[in-house]
Design a protein around this motif. Structure first.
Motif, PDB file in Angstrom:
ATOM      1  N   GLU A   1       0.830  -1.211   0.000  1.00 24.92           N
ATOM      2  CA  GLU A   1       0.000   0.000   0.000  1.00 24.92           C
ATOM      3  C   GLU A   1       0.862   1.258   0.000  1.00 24.92           C
ATOM      4  O   GLU A   1       0.581   2.229  -0.717  1.00 24.92           O
ATOM      5  N   VAL A   2       1.926   1.235   0.794  1.00 27.58           N
ATOM      6  CA  VAL A   2       2.819   2.394   0.926  1.00 27.58           C
ATOM      7  C   VAL A   2       3.486   2.732  -0.402  1.00 27.58           C
ATOM      8  O   VAL A   2       3.522   3.904  -0.810  1.00 27.58           O
ATOM      9  N   ILE A   3       4.012   1.708  -1.101  1.00 27.14           N
ATOM     10  CA  ILE A   3       4.754   1.988  -2.340  1.00 27.14           C
ATOM     11  C   ILE A   3       3.816   2.353  -3.479  1.00 27.14           C
ATOM     12  O   ILE A   3       4.141   3.205  -4.327  1.00 27.14           O
ATOM     13  N   PHE A   4       2.637   1.777  -3.515  1.00 28.38           N
ATOM     14  CA  PHE A   4       1.632   2.180  -4.505  1.00 28.38           C
ATOM     15  C   PHE A   4       1.243   3.638  -4.289  1.00 28.38           C
ATOM     16  O   PHE A   4       1.163   4.421  -5.238  1.00 28.38           O
TER      17      PHE A   4
ATOM     18  N   VAL B   1       5.636  -7.264  -6.137  1.00 26.92           N
ATOM     19  CA  VAL B   1       4.607  -7.778  -7.050  1.00 26.92           C
ATOM     20  C   VAL B   1       5.057  -9.114  -7.647  1.00 26.92           C
ATOM     21  O   VAL B   1       4.272 -10.061  -7.770  1.00 26.92           O
ATOM     22  N   LYS B   2       6.348  -9.191  -8.002  1.00 32.48           N
ATOM     23  CA  LYS B   2       6.885 -10.423  -8.582  1.00 32.48           C
ATOM     24  C   LYS B   2       6.805 -11.575  -7.573  1.00 32.48           C
ATOM     25  O   LYS B   2       6.434 -12.709  -7.933  1.00 32.48           O
TER      26      LYS B   2
ATOM     27  N   ARG C   1      -6.615 -12.378 -13.780  1.00 36.16           N
ATOM     28  CA  ARG C   1      -7.199 -12.471 -12.440  1.00 36.16           C
ATOM     29  C   ARG C   1      -7.200 -11.136 -11.732  1.00 36.16           C
ATOM     30  O   ARG C   1      -8.144 -10.767 -11.031  1.00 36.16           O
ATOM     31  N   ILE C   2      -6.096 -10.365 -11.935  1.00 36.93           N
ATOM     32  CA  ILE C   2      -6.000  -9.043 -11.288  1.00 36.93           C
ATOM     33  C   ILE C   2      -7.003  -8.078 -11.895  1.00 36.93           C
ATOM     34  O   ILE C   2      -7.647  -7.300 -11.193  1.00 36.93           O
ATOM     35  N   SER C   3      -7.111  -8.112 -13.234  1.00 40.45           N
ATOM     36  CA  SER C   3      -8.000  -7.167 -13.924  1.00 40.45           C
ATOM     37  C   SER C   3      -9.468  -7.503 -13.703  1.00 40.45           C
ATOM     38  O   SER C   3     -10.349  -6.683 -13.942  1.00 40.45           O
ATOM     39  N   GLY C   4      -9.735  -8.740 -13.265  1.00 39.74           N
ATOM     40  CA  GLY C   4     -11.114  -9.128 -12.952  1.00 39.74           C
ATOM     41  C   GLY C   4     -11.897  -9.491 -14.194  1.00 39.74           C
ATOM     42  O   GLY C   4     -13.114  -9.536 -14.166  1.00 39.74           O
TER      43      GLY C   4
ATOM     44  N   ILE D   1      -2.819  -7.063  -4.665  1.00 41.36           N
ATOM     45  CA  ILE D   1      -2.530  -6.295  -5.882  1.00 41.36           C
ATOM     46  C   ILE D   1      -3.832  -5.809  -6.505  1.00 41.36           C
ATOM     47  O   ILE D   1      -3.934  -4.649  -6.940  1.00 41.36           O
ATOM     48  N   LYS D   2      -4.819  -6.698  -6.534  1.00 43.21           N
ATOM     49  CA  LYS D   2      -6.102  -6.351  -7.154  1.00 43.21           C
ATOM     50  C   LYS D   2      -6.758  -5.163  -6.457  1.00 43.21           C
ATOM     51  O   LYS D   2      -7.270  -4.247  -7.109  1.00 43.21           O
ATOM     52  N   GLN D   3      -6.703  -5.152  -5.129  1.00 48.67           N
ATOM     53  CA  GLN D   3      -7.312  -4.056  -4.363  1.00 48.67           C
ATOM     54  C   GLN D   3      -6.617  -2.722  -4.656  1.00 48.67           C
ATOM     55  O   GLN D   3      -7.268  -1.691  -4.801  1.00 48.67           O
TER      56      GLN D   3
END
Length: 412
Positions: A290-293, A315-316, A409-412, A328-330
């Protein structure tokens, strides 16, 4: 009639002030000086009993003109400030402070100290009590100059120590400056306000003499006392002190968590993210993402290679383990509408590749995971990397292609 005369006089004064303002805005210092002279001369003929006198206007305008005028000298400026001090007792200490600032800007340390000492001894009936805050500032700046003298003596003493001999006279003089500086600096930081420079100097004094408990108490008070205004620097100073003292990671994380809440774009967020990623607690690793995003939401971080490296690495790791993809999705859900244009355009891919290949690599890896293998940024950088026969770019391309289902999966 007398009424018409007063009315015309008032209009002419207002017009003169308007001309002065126009000249100041256009940086026409000579013209402004001429109009100010006319304004002062006209006031000598003013017999009206206005509630607010013109002395502050003359002080403010005159100071600005003298500071910028090509033909003004420090001697003229000093003379002007001395005259301003006699125009109104209510502003005496404020004028003294401004005079001191100008002396310091011109490197006249001794003259500034002398002016502060004279101002500190100033007394004028009830006005002394009314200007208590200004007097505290006078004393605080004198303490700051005492700290400056202490610091000079300290450096001399440390140089002598390196040469293998001690200087008792210098040491005694240094301790004298310490006592004077500490008394005044300690007083000002008791008053709720932003006192960054005074706090830093006072803590430096305390640390040098080994009073770490007092230093820690001062910094905690400055950071957490609800009477003080919110101040990101207070938490920065506390964090830096705790780090110097080798305090626990829990204490460091606590200090940076509050800094993150106040200024998510602060440069220390990379340190914060690094500490959180090393934690064994899932909650802290989640906070690290959350911090780096959040930091990369700001334009000032767009080309920060360290920040993109932190995000790429985490992320990797998540993609490889296929655990916590929901994290990641959130984060991505609230950014997928604007990050592609903000960070991952073809234009930026070209520029980043030309200017910083390490940055383009980290960004391309993140772009490929978040936007898939058809992302413009990823396609351009991976193509250029493979064309240049750079192994890490070929590996990155294979990694993104292999894990492309993760993007779905991330993009939904």
């Amino acid at each position: 009639s007398s009424h018409e005369h007063k009315l015309n006089f008032k209009k002419s004064k207002e017009a003169c002030l308007s001309y002065i303002q126009d000249a100041l805005l256009q940086k026409q210092w000579k013209r402004a000086a001429e109009f100010l002279t006319c304004y002062v001369e006209s006031l000598e003929k003013d017999y009206s009993r206005e509630h607010i006198g013109p002395s502050e206007k003359i002080w403010r305008i005159g100071t600005e003109i003298l500071w910028h005028h090509s033909q003004s000298s420090m001697k003229e400026f000093n003379c002007f400030m001395e005259q301003m001090k006699t125009l109104g007792v209510k502003r005496y200490l404020k004028v003294c402070l401004e005079h001191v600032f100008h002396l310091l800007c011109n490197g006249q340390i001794d003259e500034a100290y002398q002016n502060l000492s004279l101002a500190e001894s100033w007394r004028f009936g009830e006005q002394t009590a009314l200007q208590d805050k200004e007097m505290k500032l006078i004393q605080a700046y004198r303490g700051l100059l005492d700290y400056y003298s202490w610091s000079k003596q300290k450096n001399i003493l440390l140089e002598h120590a390196e040469d293998g001999f001690s200087d008792l006279a210098v040491e005694q003089e240094m301790h004298g400056y310490f006592r004077k500086a500490a008394v005044n600096l300690k007083e000002i930081i008791k008053i709720p306000g932003i006192w960054d420079v005074f706090v830093k100097c006072y803590v430096d004094l305390l640390e040098f003499y080994g009073d770490h408990n007092e230093a820690c108490q001062v910094l905690n008070e400055y950071a957490y006392n609800s009477k003080f205004p919110a101040n990101p620097n207070a938490h920065v100073y506390l964090y830096q002190f705790l780090k110097r003292q080798g305090e626990s990671k829990k204490s460091l994380v606590s200090a940076l968590k509050i800094l993150h809440d106040i200024v998510p774009s602060h440069e220390l967020m990379i340190d914060f993210n690094t500490m959180l990623q090393k934690s064994k607690k899932r909650k802290k690793r989640r906070l690290g993402l959350e911090v780096i995003f959040a930091a990369l939401d700001y334009a000032g971080w767009k080309e920060n290679a360290k920040a993109w490296s932190c995000l790429a690495r985490q992320v990797k790791q998540i993609v490889i383990s296929e655990k916590h993809l929901d994290w990641i999705k959130q984060e991505w859900n609230s950014r997928k509408d604007w990050w592609p244009a903000f960070h991952f355009s073809r234009y930026l891919a070209k520029r980043n590749w030309q200017e910083n290949k390490s940055l383009s690599y980290e960004k391309a890896l993140v772009a490929g995971i978040l936007l898939g293998k058809d992302c413009k940024y990823f396609k351009y950088v991976s193509h250029q990397g493979c064309k240049a026969q750079l192994k890490r770019f070929r590996m990155m391309k294979k990694f993104v292609n292999r894990h492309n289902p993760v993007y779905l999966r991330i993009s939904g």
